[in-house]
Design an enzyme around this catalytic site. Structure first.
Site, PDB file in Angstrom:
ATOM      1  N   CYS A   1      -8.698   0.674  -3.243  1.00 35.65           N
ATOM      2  CA  CYS A   1      -7.880   0.811  -4.456  1.00 35.65           C
ATOM      3  C   CYS A   1      -6.467   0.283  -4.236  1.00 35.65           C
ATOM      4  CB  CYS A   1      -7.848   2.256  -4.923  1.00 35.65           C
ATOM      5  SG  CYS A   1      -7.300   3.443  -3.675  1.00 35.65           S
TER       6      CYS A   1
ATOM      7  N   HIS B   1      -5.151   8.021  -3.878  1.00 30.20           N
ATOM      8  CA  HIS B   1      -5.713   6.959  -4.716  1.00 30.20           C
ATOM      9  C   HIS B   1      -4.599   6.189  -5.416  1.00 30.20           C
ATOM     10  CE1 HIS B   1      -8.670   4.847  -7.025  1.00 30.20           C
ATOM     11  NE2 HIS B   1      -8.253   5.318  -8.172  1.00 30.20           N
TER      12      HIS B   1
END
Length: 674
Positions: free
Chosen positions: A289, A632
């Site tokens: 990510c 994330h």
């Protein structure tokens, strides 16, 4: 069917690219599938003509067309001891057909077809390899002492008769089942009980052994996966011929990969889903990510759209060409042809040879941006130029009060955010960046009092990249701060460099490279490199003393930390030419070719312009989690739909953009007036 004399001799390649075209994102799931070249095993599509273009460029004639179609879903009864994992063969129906560009449809040997059809996808190959690269051996494997050998290992667990997930003890040859694993792989842990009972610490997973010599090796003392340099010999001791083994089960790395690919992140995504040109997601490969968030931000910037917005040209090795892969990503994100794309080839290429970006661990998005920028800078017409500006650094000695000025080229602003719930504005952070700070400084005037140093903008970038450091040290451990950073439009006019002011005396030139040119010429005529001659004359300005210093080898290894740079310089090339060669190429061979061919570095474009603003926020890479090496990353970008949230493959209207001031880790501000 035509007889063909152009079929290559089967040989197993390092990688097989069968899942997607290497020039675009057409895939084996499309109606026409992809053609895998049976000479170099790179894939080309039929629909956009990349397979034919590859043939015309390389002369490679024979391809295997691979098409995949998802099977209808069916409820299957659960069987005792079944491995409850849906394989690709169960999920998809794959068809293939060989074709020669000169002979038409042909038949090829089964072993050549299997090289393509039984290979992992290129993404999985890269990710499994990345996990394997982190494995090492240990003393328990290297000093393994085996007991009396056996003719062949048992085919079931010695305690429960389980016939899968079997581990053979490399000390005594006992076969026992392993522990239960992700994906429904069964196991009763009898291998662990054998270790507890006997103290034998090293075992191999039988179903993971390949003829190439890879296998799951586990050391129970270290409680870690290991590699065994003598695996063939250790297996042979118990009747296993490595060359005749067949891999029948997923390795631990492959199971870990599967778990990563199925990982789901819980974020508020109640916004309206979006699709179309510039609204394409990027699939998460397992801890990728950080890459997706940075790349999505970059491709909302005009310079990146212009440089990489066109489809790539055909080349011999598209998977290994950064220009092709950046254009491929640009075509995938901006064309609107795809709902989501995989960054697997780009990640593999960027991470090649890098201990962190080549791994499967989460990474710092800012560090990745800097590394990616350094790679892109080696291409012609680098869009990273839009980030650059000239900064003026002012240093005033606290002893003699004299002032020195220097200029540096920068491509980002990184500044620590002061703690506090009230938060700060971007303008306040920039004032901190340009503010005065006291530094240790030894002046030629003899003062050790230190100096006051400040930095201001001499020129202004087209895109200002800001990294607000939201961390503070607590007991020497970095702790993330969720301090709001308000990003309004701003100008840099008040932070413009002023230059030397009336009445300021220059600092003594204690750090000048100036040496006696006649003495320098004498030393160079004796064959010493220019940089070492300068260092010698600084050490001793007299030719005789400098010569003694050089002959003594006192400067060897002190000037260059880069061994490749040292090798090139030792071959007689000037340092500035060697540095340019390494900047605009990759590796010793390419740099050597660049130097021998007499190439010149591109004319340097002036960094930044004269317009100080206004700047408007264009994109943000945001991070959720306690550490940049966990959690994330997502991206918020201005698109034709307004603020848009890019969360891996999911693209929605950015309803959370007002909350991003607490999580934004990278800001991209666009100069809106030129």
């Amino acid at each position: 069917m035509a007889a063909c004399t152009h079929i290559p001799v089967p040989s197993r390649p390092a990688k097989v690219y069968r899942d997607e075209c290497c020039h675009c994102f057409c895939s084996q799931d499309d109606a026409s599938g992809v053609d895998v070249c049976l000479t170099c095993f790179q894939a080309g599509c039929i629909d956009r003509g990349h397979s034919k273009a590859h043939h015309e460029l390389t002369g490679h004639r024979v391809v295997l067309n691979v098409r995949r179609k998802e099977r209808p879903k069916a409820d299957k009864p659960i069987e005792k001891l079944a491995i409850n994992r849906e394989t690709d063969a169960e999920r998809y129906e794959t068809t293939s057909a060989a074709r020669c560009y000169e002979c038409g449809e042909i038949e090829i040997p089964d072993d050549l077809a299997r090289i393509v059809l039984e290979a992992l996808s290129s993404a999985q190959q890269e990710e499994v390899q990345a996990w394997e690269q982190e494995l090492t051996s240990c003393e328990h494997v290297l000093c393994l002492e085996q007991l009396q050998g056996k003719e062949a290992p048992a085919k079931t667990c010695s305690d429960c008769q389980l016939d899968s997930n079997l581990w053979m003890c490399l000390v005594c040859g006992n076969v026992a089942c392993g522990r239960q694993q992700f994906g429904g792989v069964g196991g009763n842990g009898h291998g662990v009980r054998h270790v507890d009972t006997t103290g034998h610490s090293v075992a191999v997973k039988l179903g993971s052994i390949t003829p190439e010599g890879t296998a799951d090796i586990y050391c129970y003392v270290c409680d870690e996966e290991r590699i065994d340099p003598e695996l063939a010999s250790h297996l042979s001791h118990f009747g296993v011929d490595l060359g005749k083994t067949v891999k029948t089960e997923l390795s631990l790395q492959e199971l870990q990969l599967e778990q990563n690919l199925k990982w789901e992140f819980s974020l508020d995504e109640a916004g309206e889903p979006l699709s179309g040109p510039g609204l394409t997601g990027m699939r998460n490969l397992g801890n990728s990510c950080y890459l997706a968030s940075v790349v999505q931000c970059l491709f909302t910037l005009p310079a990146f759209k212009e440089r990489f917005g066109q489809a790539p040209r055909p080349v011999h090795d598209p998977a290994g060409d950064l220009d092709v892969q950046m254009r491929r990503i640009g075509d995938g994100l901006l064309s609107g042809r795809y709902e989501s794309i995989s960054p697997a080839l780009l990640k593999s290429l960027i991470g090649k040879g890098h201990p962190e970006f080549g791994s499967m661990r989460q990474q710092d998005a800012f560090e990745f941006l800097l590394y990616l920028s350094s790679k892109i800078d080696k291409l012609d017409a680098s869009p990273v130029d839009s980030f650059r500006f000239e900064a003026e650094q002012r240093t005033q000695c606290l002893g003699c009060k004299r002032v020195g000025y220097s200029t540096t080229t920068q491509d980002n602003v990184s500044v620590l955010v002061p703690p506090g719930d009230a938060g700060v504005s971007v303008e306040e952070l920039l004032r901190i960046y340009t503010g005065e700070e006291r530094v240790d400084y030894k002046c030629a005037c003899g003062s050790f009092e230190g100096a006051i140093r400040s930095t201001r903008f001499l020129t202004f970038p087209d895109v200002l990249v800001l990294n607000p450091g939201r961390f503070e040290l607590k007991n020497w451990v970095p702790v993330k701060l969720e301090v709001p950073v308000r990003a309004n439009d701003f100008s840099l006019d008040t932070l413009r460099a002023k230059g030397r002011q009336p009445g300021e005396e220059p600092l003594p030139d204690s750090e000048s490279n100036a040496v006696d040119e006649a003495a320098l010429s004498q030393l160079q005529e004796m064959g010493f490199p220019r940089d070492k001659c300068i260092a010698a004359l600084k050490h001793n300005p007299e030719v005789e003393g400098a010569m003694e210093w050089l002959f003594s080898g006192a400067g060897d290894g002190a000037e260059e930390d880069d061994p490749t740079l040292s090798l090139l310089m030792d071959m007689g090339f000037p340092k500035d030419r060697c540095e340019a060669a390494l900047k605009y190429t990759t590796g010793f061979d390419a740099a050597m070719e660049w130097l021998v061919s007499g190439k010149e570095a591109p004319t340097a474009k002036p960094a930044g312009g004269s317009v100080p603003g206004p700047y408007t926020l264009q994109a943000m890479a945001c991070h959720k989690g306690a550490s940049v090496h966990a959690g994330h990353y997502v991206a918020f970008c201005r698109t034709k739909e307004g603020w848009t949230l890019f969360n891996d493959e999911r693209v929605v209207r950015g309803i959370d953009v007002d909350q991003a001031d607490r999580t934004a880790y990278l800001y991209f501000f666009l100069l809106t007036s030129t």
